[in-house]
Design a protein around this motif. Structure first.
Motif, PDB file in Angstrom:
ATOM      1  N   PRO A   1      39.676  48.521  35.998  1.00 32.52           N
ATOM      2  CA  PRO A   1      39.369  47.432  36.926  1.00 32.52           C
ATOM      3  C   PRO A   1      38.983  46.138  36.213  1.00 32.52           C
ATOM      4  CG  PRO A   1      37.629  49.083  36.945  1.00 32.52           C
ATOM      5  CD  PRO A   1      38.749  49.659  36.149  1.00 32.52           C
ATOM      6  N   ALA A   2      38.478  46.249  34.976  1.00 30.94           N
ATOM      7  CA  ALA A   2      38.117  45.035  34.233  1.00 30.94           C
ATOM      8  C   ALA A   2      39.349  44.259  33.802  1.00 30.94           C
ATOM      9  CB  ALA A   2      37.272  45.406  33.022  1.00 30.94           C
ATOM     10  N   ARG A   3      40.495  44.938  33.696  1.00 31.38           N
ATOM     11  CA  ARG A   3      41.735  44.275  33.299  1.00 31.38           C
ATOM     12  C   ARG A   3      42.642  43.994  34.496  1.00 31.38           C
ATOM     13  NH1 ARG A   3      45.258  46.779  30.575  1.00 31.38           N
ATOM     14  NH2 ARG A   3      44.513  48.914  30.697  1.00 31.38           N
ATOM     15  N   ALA A   4      42.183  44.319  35.673  1.00 35.88           N
ATOM     16  CA  ALA A   4      43.011  44.156  36.865  1.00 35.88           C
ATOM     17  C   ALA A   4      42.930  42.730  37.402  1.00 35.88           C
ATOM     18  CB  ALA A   4      42.572  45.135  37.948  1.00 35.88           C
ATOM     19  N   ASP A   5      44.076  42.236  37.834  1.00 35.80           N
ATOM     20  CA  ASP A   5      44.103  40.963  38.557  1.00 35.80           C
ATOM     21  C   ASP A   5      43.790  41.231  40.020  1.00 35.80           C
ATOM     22  OD1 ASP A   5      45.128  38.870  36.604  1.00 35.80           O
ATOM     23  OD2 ASP A   5      46.645  40.429  36.368  1.00 35.80           O
ATOM     24  N   LEU A   6      43.043  40.308  40.614  1.00 31.57           N
ATOM     25  CA  LEU A   6      42.650  40.430  42.017  1.00 31.57           C
ATOM     26  C   LEU A   6      43.165  39.225  42.788  1.00 31.57           C
ATOM     27  CD1 LEU A   6      40.913  41.712  44.331  1.00 31.57           C
ATOM     28  CD2 LEU A   6      39.019  40.271  43.519  1.00 31.57           C
ATOM     29  N   VAL A   7      43.825  39.479  43.920  1.00 28.52           N
ATOM     30  CA  VAL A   7      44.279  38.421  44.812  1.00 28.52           C
ATOM     31  C   VAL A   7      43.840  38.777  46.228  1.00 28.52           C
ATOM     32  CG1 VAL A   7      46.250  37.199  45.789  1.00 28.52           C
ATOM     33  CG2 VAL A   7      46.269  37.847  43.363  1.00 28.52           C
ATOM     34  N   VAL A   8      43.159  37.858  46.880  1.00 29.68           N
ATOM     35  CA  VAL A   8      42.764  38.024  48.280  1.00 29.68           C
ATOM     36  C   VAL A   8      43.262  36.805  49.042  1.00 29.68           C
ATOM     37  CG1 VAL A   8      40.877  38.395  49.898  1.00 29.68           C
ATOM     38  CG2 VAL A   8      40.705  39.290  47.566  1.00 29.68           C
ATOM     39  N   VAL A   9      44.030  37.040  50.102  1.00 31.36           N
ATOM     40  CA  VAL A   9      44.571  35.954  50.920  1.00 31.36           C
ATOM     41  C   VAL A   9      44.046  36.126  52.337  1.00 31.36           C
ATOM     42  CG1 VAL A   9      46.640  34.793  51.755  1.00 31.36           C
ATOM     43  CG2 VAL A   9      46.661  35.933  49.513  1.00 31.36           C
ATOM     44  N   GLY A  10      43.308  35.137  52.829  1.00 29.87           N
ATOM     45  CA  GLY A  10      42.767  35.235  54.172  1.00 29.87           C
ATOM     46  C   GLY A  10      41.986  33.983  54.531  1.00 29.87           C
ATOM     47  N   ASP A  11      41.221  34.092  55.588  1.00 27.76           N
ATOM     48  CA  ASP A  11      40.392  32.977  56.056  1.00 27.76           C
ATOM     49  C   ASP A  11      39.133  32.923  55.187  1.00 27.76           C
ATOM     50  OD1 ASP A  11      39.102  30.995  57.440  1.00 27.76           O
ATOM     51  OD2 ASP A  11      39.567  31.809  59.417  1.00 27.76           O
ATOM     52  N   ALA A  12      39.208  32.159  54.108  1.00 27.63           N
ATOM     53  CA  ALA A  12      38.211  32.231  53.031  1.00 27.63           C
ATOM     54  C   ALA A  12      36.809  31.863  53.479  1.00 27.63           C
ATOM     55  CB  ALA A  12      38.643  31.345  51.866  1.00 27.63           C
ATOM     56  N   GLN A  13      36.668  31.026  54.489  1.00 31.41           N
ATOM     57  CA  GLN A  13      35.326  30.638  54.913  1.00 31.41           C
ATOM     58  C   GLN A  13      34.505  31.846  55.357  1.00 31.41           C
ATOM     59  OE1 GLN A  13      35.189  28.242  58.435  1.00 31.41           O
ATOM     60  NE2 GLN A  13      36.838  29.374  59.465  1.00 31.41           N
ATOM     61  N   ILE A  14      35.186  32.959  55.696  1.00 33.19           N
ATOM     62  CA  ILE A  14      34.485  34.132  56.196  1.00 33.19           C
ATOM     63  C   ILE A  14      33.978  35.020  55.059  1.00 33.19           C
ATOM     64  CG2 ILE A  14      34.733  36.234  57.605  1.00 33.19           C
ATOM     65  CD1 ILE A  14      36.793  34.707  59.277  1.00 33.19           C
ATOM     66  N   PHE A  15      34.704  35.070  53.933  1.00 28.80           N
ATOM     67  CA  PHE A  15      34.355  36.056  52.911  1.00 28.80           C
ATOM     68  C   PHE A  15      34.142  35.474  51.511  1.00 28.80           C
ATOM     69  CE2 PHE A  15      39.018  35.956  53.126  1.00 28.80           C
ATOM     70  CZ  PHE A  15      39.345  35.682  51.799  1.00 28.80           C
ATOM     71  N   TYR A  16      34.468  34.217  51.276  1.00 36.14           N
ATOM     72  CA  TYR A  16      34.473  33.711  49.894  1.00 36.14           C
ATOM     73  C   TYR A  16      33.100  33.795  49.233  1.00 36.14           C
ATOM     74  CZ  TYR A  16      34.979  30.596  45.907  1.00 36.14           C
ATOM     75  OH  TYR A  16      34.972  30.086  44.638  1.00 36.14           O
ATOM     76  N   ASP A  17      32.066  33.395  49.901  1.00 34.37           N
ATOM     77  CA  ASP A  17      30.740  33.382  49.280  1.00 34.37           C
ATOM     78  C   ASP A  17      30.308  34.779  48.869  1.00 34.37           C
ATOM     79  OD1 ASP A  17      30.583  30.661  49.522  1.00 34.37           O
ATOM     80  OD2 ASP A  17      29.424  30.702  51.382  1.00 34.37           O
ATOM     81  N   ASN A  18      30.535  35.760  49.728  1.00 38.88           N
ATOM     82  CA  ASN A  18      30.177  37.137  49.385  1.00 38.88           C
ATOM     83  C   ASN A  18      30.997  37.639  48.204  1.00 38.88           C
ATOM     84  OD1 ASN A  18      28.097  37.782  51.094  1.00 38.88           O
ATOM     85  ND2 ASN A  18      29.436  38.519  52.739  1.00 38.88           N
ATOM     86  N   LEU A  19      32.275  37.342  48.210  1.00 44.29           N
ATOM     87  CA  LEU A  19      33.151  37.828  47.147  1.00 44.29           C
ATOM     88  C   LEU A  19      32.797  37.195  45.805  1.00 44.29           C
ATOM     89  CD1 LEU A  19      35.601  39.671  46.613  1.00 44.29           C
ATOM     90  CD2 LEU A  19      37.076  37.702  47.079  1.00 44.29           C
TER      91      LEU A  19
END
Length: 946
Positions: free
Chosen positions: A905-923
């Protein structure tokens, strides 16, 4: 989203029989005689109708259990209930705890699913033949003793809500297809209530509702059982008696909603608005007769003339000539009651809904007001006949077609009689039925528009479900509703043991290389009069030049759009008039042109096939059309969170390397004719390709066919261009959020580089990936969907490539759950590295791979594709025979080692596509390097994505 066939509820036959339906002779001379469906029928005393279709030529069995209950039967205030119940039937019974049905199906190498329609719900499994007895036991359990408790109901309700968010609220055209088509066409009939339901109604469902629904509709006399494949009929009959005969049939009628939709008194024109709609869509809706009408065969032909293939009227006019639309298709179901025929056009960039409506309705009026040609009629019939043949290649296809005929026509011979009726349709029939159905005074137009175009004085969705839709209450007395509970573990009846394995039949292949260097492989399979050919060129999108991403795909697309002697329309018309299919495309490492044809038309079909491969014209006009369609497709893709994530993940993992290229608006606009002709001239050459021919052909016939049509394909004097070094990849792992405001779900992906197809570690990594996310009992699926109800599904895919390909874990979830899902994925990556998979995990994932392999070689096209793919990697066809052994040899220790090597997981790329205002701060907590890119600023041309 094109639906062609449904059913009508079957009456009860009174005697056992063994028969084959016999279609009446077609009037048209030269029509291909299609062997009828063969079956054995009997009815149990409790009313269950049973159809057996034994076939010793397959290693599989297909089980169909259909119930005559659909979303028309959703109880009052419980829209979406039939669909919710479909999910619940996969849960617990008296002797099957939750999860056991998955163990009996997917973990045993099978495939299973279900779907809810207007008038019925179907459940099916495709299994290795030795698993039949176990599945009959399981299906009887589901029919007779479903267990429903609050925890299961709550969990599966959450899953169904995520399915609604994914398919409806997050998809650009989800609201149109899942809500508005039903809402616009019916005011009283229950077909007007969307089958997916509403979030509020789903929340209102109770355990008591579910139990009452099962007791009302899930009974033997409201069901059919159809089984096709490799089994002994006498043994099958004994098993059916053993497991199903004791299920009681209640002594009460089955309630039905019987109501007529009022006749439309005038046309309607409705505008609706939704977020993230990239291109407007328009729909012309008409009412068609019920399935018992003698007009249905002619309407089926009409639909083929309007929408089947690139020579269809709507495609040729709206997509090819006027270029007002990027896609055209129909949506209709011959249903128990009169239903809606919907002609749909997704418009091209720069064209208005008014233009789309005018073009669409003009073409429909032209078909209605003037006779079609004999050539159009013959073409439509040939397409429908060939589609039937292709469907009957597999046990699943045959069983599904028979079940459909029983429910739809009240006659197991109905499919064959329908086929004969289609071949008798005349030009006069077409015009008569078109005039009856396509009545402008009863037409409903839908304009599906971007939210940005909503006028200031217009509020609401524009369409709502009618408040006068007919529905019944669930009124069954509590005393008539059996309540089943899961038996204590020591008191449960165990499923029967599996039988002896039946191996997939791999045909003997013969290879020969023509004088021009083209390798030809022939794999005879002579069960049906079908031939498939797969020509694979060993160059794909990884060979695209910098700044020209999309050249390989454009080249593959354009070879079928005109040669030096045939126009694009002539190619489409000729192929479709033969009832053949011709497809092309490009992947990362190869390009492909595939042909499927009836064996009695193979010479004519191969003439066109070879011409498109060898002599494409690449006319500027066709390049322009192809570019426009690609750009329109890209606009749609960039409004769907899952496809945006796919694009971003490629760049994040491979950067500017050959596997990192993404066809963007910039590169598509930059591609010239010289780029395309250069790619074809240098890479589409016989010594850089393989041709596989499979089906109703001997080895010598196949080689002669290849020699006649490809033997004169000249080999260029120069050497084949070197393959690109696709080992290049981006440095370091990235975490990226792409902000897509107002989307209904977030797409979450976590990706790592895997292995090449020829790496000795390939099968070890393949099993590790299966344990991670390969099916219903995989770790991701269990953690994200089953235990928490956070998604409709969660998977992990590993792409076989010449260089190390991507391994990507992916799911979609509600926006506020995105951070939780990311954490769950990372935890599962770590667990795969730290712990040995259990024996059950190993056995189930191996069985899943072996079962999927067996299904893939059941058709001529599947066999040809498997062999040509092996050739791409320099592997002989004989490797098909060792696939089962290769999978079976992997050990738990090798899976854990593969997890440690690749799933970090330390070498994994992460992509999240969505309504960022809902989850960005937590992520962002714990991820200080998390990037946030507004979708409006997304730049697919750079590794930075900005």
């Amino acid at each position: 989203m094109r639906k062609l066939l449904s059913f009508v509820f079957a009456g009860f036959a009174l005697m056992a029989c063994a028969t084959a339906s016999t279609p009446e002779a077609a009037d048209a001379g030269g029509a291909l005689e299609v062997a009828p469906l063969e079956y054995h029928y009997r009815e149990l005393p409790n009313g269950l109708r049973v159809y057996a279709m034994p076939d010793a030529n397959t290693a599989n069995v297909a089980i169909q259990v259909w119930y005559r209950v659909g979303w028309r039967d959703d109880p009052l205030g419980r829209s979406g209930f039939a669909h919710l119940f479909e999910h619940l039937l996969f849960k617990s019974t008296r002797n099957m705890p939750d999860g056991m049905f998955t163990q009996l199906t997917q973990d045993a190498g099978g495939q299973r699913n279900a779907s809810t329609h207007e008038d019925y719900t179907d459940y099916w499994e495709i299994m290795p033949a030795n698993q039949l007895q176990r599945l009959l036991w399981a299906e009887a359990e589901r029919m007779g003793s479903l267990v429903v408790d609050p925890a299961v109901l709550d969990s599966e309700t959450d899953v169904v809500k995520e399915e609604l968010r994914q398919r409806v609220l997050a998809a650009p055209y989800g609201r149109l297809f899942y809500f508005h088509l039903a809402q616009a066409n019916f005011r009283v009939h229950p077909y007007g209530r969307p089958g997916v339901g509403s979030l509020d109604d789903l929340e209102s469902s109770t355990v008591e509702d579910v139990r009452a629904f099962h007791a009302t509709y899930y009974r033997p006399d409201n069901a059919i059982l159809v089984v096709a494949g490799n089994f002994d009929r006498a043994q099958f009959d004994a098993w059916v008696d053993q497991y199903f005969a004791s299920i009681p049939t209640p002594n009460r009628p089955i309630p039905r909603v019987e109501v007529d939709e009022p006749v439309r008194t005038g046309p309607q024109d409705i505008s609706t608005y939704a977020p993230n709609v990239p291109l407007p869509a328009v729909v012309a809706n008409y009412i068609h007769p019920d399935v018992t009408s003698p007009d249905i065969p002619a309407l089926t032909v009409i639909d083929a003339i309007l929408t089947n293939g690139q020579s269809s009227r709507l495609y040729r006019s709206m997509v090819y000539e006027q270029q007002v639309a990027s896609q055209v298709f129909s949506n209709w179901t011959p249903s128990l009651d009169p239903g809606a025929y919907s002609a749909v056009a997704i418009l091209s960039e720069g064209h208005t809904a008014d233009e789309g409506v005018a073009s669409l309705t003009a073409e429909i009026a032209r078909l209605r007001d003037a006779p079609v040609t004999q050539a159009e009629l013959d073409e439509a019939k040939n397409e429908l006949v060939t589609a039937t043949l292709q469907n009957r290649e597999t046990a699943f296809g045959r069983s599904q077609e028979l079940a459909d005929a029983v429910f739809r026509y009240n006659d197991p011979a109905g499919a064959d009689r329908m086929l004969a009726a289609i071949q008798r349709v005349t030009i006069a029939d077409v015009q008569r039925v078109a005039r009856s159905v396509f009545d402008d005074n009863k037409r409903v137009i839908i304009r599906y528009l971007p939210e940005e175009q909503r006028p200031a004085n217009v509020t609401g969705a524009g369409l709502e479900t009618s408040t006068t839709i007919a529905a019944r209450r669930l009124t069954l007395a509590a005393s008539e509703i059996p309540v089943h509970t899961l038996a204590p573990e020591g008191q449960r009846v165990a499923p029967p043991a599996a039988g002896a394995p039946v191996n997939a039949r791999i045909p003997a292949t013969t290879s020969r290389t023509l004088s021009n260097g083209l390798r030809v492989i022939v794999a005879p399979q002579r069960a049906l009069p079908l031939i498939s050919a797969d020509l694979r060129v060993f160059s794909g999108s990884s060979a695209d030049a910098a700044g020209r991403n999309g050249v390989a795909t454009a080249t593959a697309d354009l070879v079928t759009r005109g040669t030096t002697t045939r126009s694009a329309t002539q190619i489409a018309s000729t192929i479709e008039s033969l009832g053949a299919t011709l497809t092309s495309g490009a992947g990362a490492d190869s390009s492909q042109v595939a042909l499927q044809t009836r064996s009695d038309r193979v010479e004519e079909a191969f003439t066109v096939y070879a011409d498109v491969v060898r002599n494409p014209a690449f006319a500027e006009e066709e390049i322009s059309r192809s570019r426009t369609q690609a750009l329109d497709g890209l606009r749609v893709a960039l409004r769907a969170p899952g496809t945006i994530a796919n694009f971003a993940m490629a760049r994040a993992m491979y950067g500017a390397g050959p596997y990192g290229g993404v066809a963007s608006a910039t590169t598509l606009q930059a591609i010239t004719r010289a780029d395309i002709t250069g790619f074809h001239a240098s890479r589409w050459r016989p010594d850089n390709a393989v041709l596989v021919i499979s089906g109703d052909v001997s080895a010598e016939e196949g080689f002669a066919l290849a020699e006649r049509h490809f033997g004169a394909w000249p080999r260029p004097a120069g050497a084949t261009p070197a393959r690109p070094d696709a080992n290049a990849h981006a440095a370091g792992a990235r975490a990226i959020v792409i902000d897509l405001p107002q989307t209904g779900q977030a797409a979450v992906q976590m990706g790592v580089r895997g292995v090449s197809r020829n790496d000795p570690d390939y099968f070890n990594a393949l099993l590790a990936n299966q344990v991670m996310g390969g099916g219903g009992s995989s770790r991701l699926y269990q953690e994200i969907r089953v235990r928490r109800g956070l998604s409709y599904g969660a998977t992990s895919t590993m792409q076989a490539r010449l260089a190390p390909g991507p391994i990507i874990a992916a799911t979609q979830t509600r926006n506020d759950a995105a951070t939780q899902v990311v954490d769950l994925m990372a935890a599962e990556f770590t667990r795969l590295r730290d712990t040995l998979p259990t024996t059950q995990e190993m056995d189930s994932r191996k069985a899943a791979l072996v079962g999927a392999f067996g299904r893939s070689v059941e058709t001529t096209a599947g066999m040809a594709g498997q062999i040509s793919t092996l050739a791409l990697y320099g592997l002989p066809p004989e490797r098909l025979n060792s696939y089962v052994a290769d999978v079976s040899a992997v050990t738990p220790e090798q899976v854990r080692a593969a997890g440690q090597r690749y799933f970090d997981p330390a070498r994994a790329d992460l992509v999240v596509v969505g309504d960022a205002q809902i989850f960005y701060d937590n992520l962002r907590r714990g991820r200080p390097n998390l990037e946030r890119i507004p979708v409006s600023n997304l730049n697919l041309d750079t590794e930075a994505l900005r």
